[in-house]
Design an enzyme around this catalytic site. Structure first.
Site, PDB file in Angstrom:
ATOM      1  N   TYR A  26      47.671  11.554 -24.106  1.00  0.00           N
ATOM      2  CA  TYR A  26      48.219  10.200 -23.991  1.00  0.00           C
ATOM      3  C   TYR A  26      49.670  10.138 -24.454  1.00  0.00           C
ATOM      4  O   TYR A  26      50.416   9.251 -24.060  1.00  0.00           O
ATOM      5  CB  TYR A  26      47.381   9.190 -24.802  1.00  0.00           C
ATOM      6  CG  TYR A  26      46.029   8.896 -24.189  1.00  0.00           C
ATOM      7  CD1 TYR A  26      45.529   9.674 -23.165  1.00  0.00           C
ATOM      8  CD2 TYR A  26      45.251   7.843 -24.644  1.00  0.00           C
ATOM      9  CE1 TYR A  26      44.290   9.432 -22.618  1.00  0.00           C
ATOM     10  CE2 TYR A  26      44.003   7.580 -24.091  1.00  0.00           C
ATOM     11  CZ  TYR A  26      43.534   8.385 -23.080  1.00  0.00           C
ATOM     12  OH  TYR A  26      42.302   8.130 -22.533  1.00  0.00           O
ATOM     13  N   ASP A  47      33.728   4.205 -25.329  1.00  0.00           N
ATOM     14  CA  ASP A  47      33.288   3.169 -24.377  1.00  0.00           C
ATOM     15  C   ASP A  47      31.842   3.421 -23.968  1.00  0.00           C
ATOM     16  O   ASP A  47      31.044   2.491 -23.809  1.00  0.00           O
ATOM     17  CB  ASP A  47      34.172   3.167 -23.115  1.00  0.00           C
ATOM     18  CG  ASP A  47      35.247   2.082 -23.142  1.00  0.00           C
ATOM     19  OD1 ASP A  47      35.789   1.822 -24.241  1.00  0.00           O
ATOM     20  OD2 ASP A  47      35.539   1.497 -22.078  1.00  0.00           O
ATOM     21  N   ASP A 102      31.237  17.322 -22.384  1.00  0.00           N
ATOM     22  CA  ASP A 102      30.372  16.910 -21.270  1.00  0.00           C
ATOM     23  C   ASP A 102      28.916  16.854 -21.744  1.00  0.00           C
ATOM     24  O   ASP A 102      28.169  15.916 -21.431  1.00  0.00           O
ATOM     25  CB  ASP A 102      30.547  17.814 -20.031  1.00  0.00           C
ATOM     26  CG  ASP A 102      30.682  19.298 -20.373  1.00  0.00           C
ATOM     27  OD1 ASP A 102      30.688  19.649 -21.575  1.00  0.00           O
ATOM     28  OD2 ASP A 102      30.762  20.107 -19.436  1.00  0.00           O
ATOM     29  N   LYS A 156      36.445  20.646 -25.827  1.00  0.00           N
ATOM     30  CA  LYS A 156      36.309  21.265 -24.500  1.00  0.00           C
ATOM     31  C   LYS A 156      36.938  22.656 -24.566  1.00  0.00           C
ATOM     32  O   LYS A 156      37.880  22.984 -23.816  1.00  0.00           O
ATOM     33  CB  LYS A 156      36.970  20.348 -23.451  1.00  0.00           C
ATOM     34  CG  LYS A 156      36.736  20.765 -22.006  1.00  0.00           C
ATOM     35  CD  LYS A 156      35.299  20.619 -21.517  1.00  0.00           C
ATOM     36  CE  LYS A 156      35.144  21.159 -20.113  1.00  0.00           C
ATOM     37  NZ  LYS A 156      33.735  21.291 -19.678  1.00  0.00           N
ATOM     38  N   ASP A 207      38.417   8.268 -26.369  1.00  0.00           N
ATOM     39  CA  ASP A 207      38.584   7.015 -25.626  1.00  0.00           C
ATOM     40  C   ASP A 207      37.372   6.802 -24.710  1.00  0.00           C
ATOM     41  O   ASP A 207      36.751   5.733 -24.683  1.00  0.00           O
ATOM     42  CB  ASP A 207      39.883   7.095 -24.803  1.00  0.00           C
ATOM     43  CG  ASP A 207      40.198   5.799 -24.090  1.00  0.00           C
ATOM     44  OD1 ASP A 207      39.672   4.739 -24.505  1.00  0.00           O
ATOM     45  OD2 ASP A 207      40.972   5.823 -23.111  1.00  0.00           O
TER      46      ASP A 207
END
Ligand code: IPM
Ligand code: MN
Length: 369
Positions: free
Chosen positions: A145, A255, A226, A194, A251
């Site tokens: 980001y 959610d 994942d 990851k 992020d």
């Protein structure tokens, strides 16, 4: 305690959920004999239209001078957002610069669904078991980001590129926060990464595992992002404790956690920096229901609870707010976002009822009880 607090109401449902959070803040101020000076300042998409910037200079000054900041959600309906140049939209023009300005690297997103509130979740009761209680900690000022963003053309081919960079210091400091939090809660820590594909993933894992060596008393596990997404749905309670994420993965999975407990309206957050911190709901500004007194103010009121807990280190005040909120839910009241076809409409309450009830509970109970 005397504190100056900057209030950034934001857009959409921001002002109405902020109103309820301020009611609660004032009830706590009175009960525990604090003195809070509140300074309101424009921030977000509406600030762009009225002030020419989503994070105007005068707002920066108010925030610089404040001890802490309470921020509402930002963003307007798509048609209005289309009138704002990309760099002035609230994501790139306000939120990220706010985080960078105060280096708020540790983002706390508690995901709590006590067993009594199982019916809010779209998951089966058996999956929720004794309840979900995960503190998600997301790195907030590094990674993709904040890396260079390029859109261009090379040899006739259009392309876009986002750089993802983490330094050792970035990873180490948030890992330390997460381990300290796990120790405080006597809980395990799950590190999400990851590392099977990304260089930054391998780097993240390596640094967090080095920090883990300094915390031999904390049960530690690492999981690929994942797989974490999958496991969170089929068996969320296995992660009860602390989960640590880099910026983008955090992020997305926070959610997802909102979905698992039933609503993003149940997702407050605190963004902690070395000197200054701020709190905000983890969701957007829901322009479709703005001004209708329907929004769930939990995320905003819970953010005020986190302000007491994480920014001002006043745990008793924080507990008072949390227990008031959860009592209201346990009495069966709920806002529209939490209502499934299986709930009865009788106990549906609106935004301002919710705030009033929290204030009433805070007033009713004595300090220290
Ligand atoms: C969040 C939001 C922000 C983010 C956006 C609005 C910039 O989604 O706080 O989770 O991506 O961090
Ligand atoms: Mn988000």
């Amino acid at each position: 305690m005397k504190k100056t607090i900057a209030i950034l109401e934001g857009d959409g449902i921001g002002p109405e959920i902020m109103r309820e959070a301020i009611k609660v803040l004032k009830a706590v101020e009175k009960k525990y004999e604090h003195t809070f000076k509140l300074i309101y300042a424009p921030f977000g998409a509406s600030a762009y239209f009225t002030e020419g910037s989503p994070f105007p200079e005068k707002t920066k000054q108010v925030c610089d001078e404040a001890d802490v900041i309470i921020k509402g959600p930002v963003g307007l309906a798509v048609e209005q957002m289309n009138d704002i140049p990309q760099e002035h939209r609230p994501e790139l023009g306000a939120i990220l610069p706010l985080r960078k300005r105060y280096d708020t690297f540790a983002n706390f997103r508690p995901v709590r669904l006590p067993a009594g509130l199982k019916s809010f979740s779209p998951l089966k009761e058996e999956v929720i078991g004794d309840g979900i209680d995960i503190l998600m900690i997301r790195e907030l000022v590094g990674g993709i980001y904040f890396g260079d963003k390029v859109e261009g053309t090379s040899t006739e081919m259009k392309f876009a590129r986002d750089d993802c960079i983490y330094t050792e210091k970035d990873v180490r400091r948030v890992a330390i926060v997460a381990f300290e939090e796990a120790r405080k809660r006597n809980a395990k820590l799950t590190n999400v990464h990851k590392a099977n594909v990304l260089a930054t993933g391998r780097f993240w894992l390596e640094i967090v595992e080095a920090v883990a060596k300094d915390y031999p008393d904390i049960p530690y596990q690492s999981v690929l992002v994942d797989n974490a997404a999958f496991q969170l749905v089929v068996n969320p309670t296995q992660f009860n404790g602390v989960m640590l994420f880099e910026n983008m993965q955090g992020d997305i999975l926070t959610d997802q956690a909102g979905g698992i407990i039933g609503s993003l309206g149940l997702m407050p957050s605190a963004c902690i920096g070395p000197e200054k911190s701020y709190v905000e709901p983890a969701h957007g500004s829901a322009p479709d229901i703005a001004g209708k007194n329907m929004a769930n103010p939990y995320s905003m009121i819970g953010s005020v609870a986190l302000l007491f807990e994480k920014c001002l280190t006043l745990p008793e005040e924080a507990t008072d707010i949390w227990s008031s909120i959860f009592q209201i839910f346990e009495e069966g009241f709920m806002t529209r976002d939490l209502m499934g076809p299986w709930h009865t409409k009788e106990k549906l309450i609106n935004t301002s009822d919710f705030g009033d009830r929290v204030v009433q509970k805070i007033e009713e109970t004595h300090q220290g009880t």
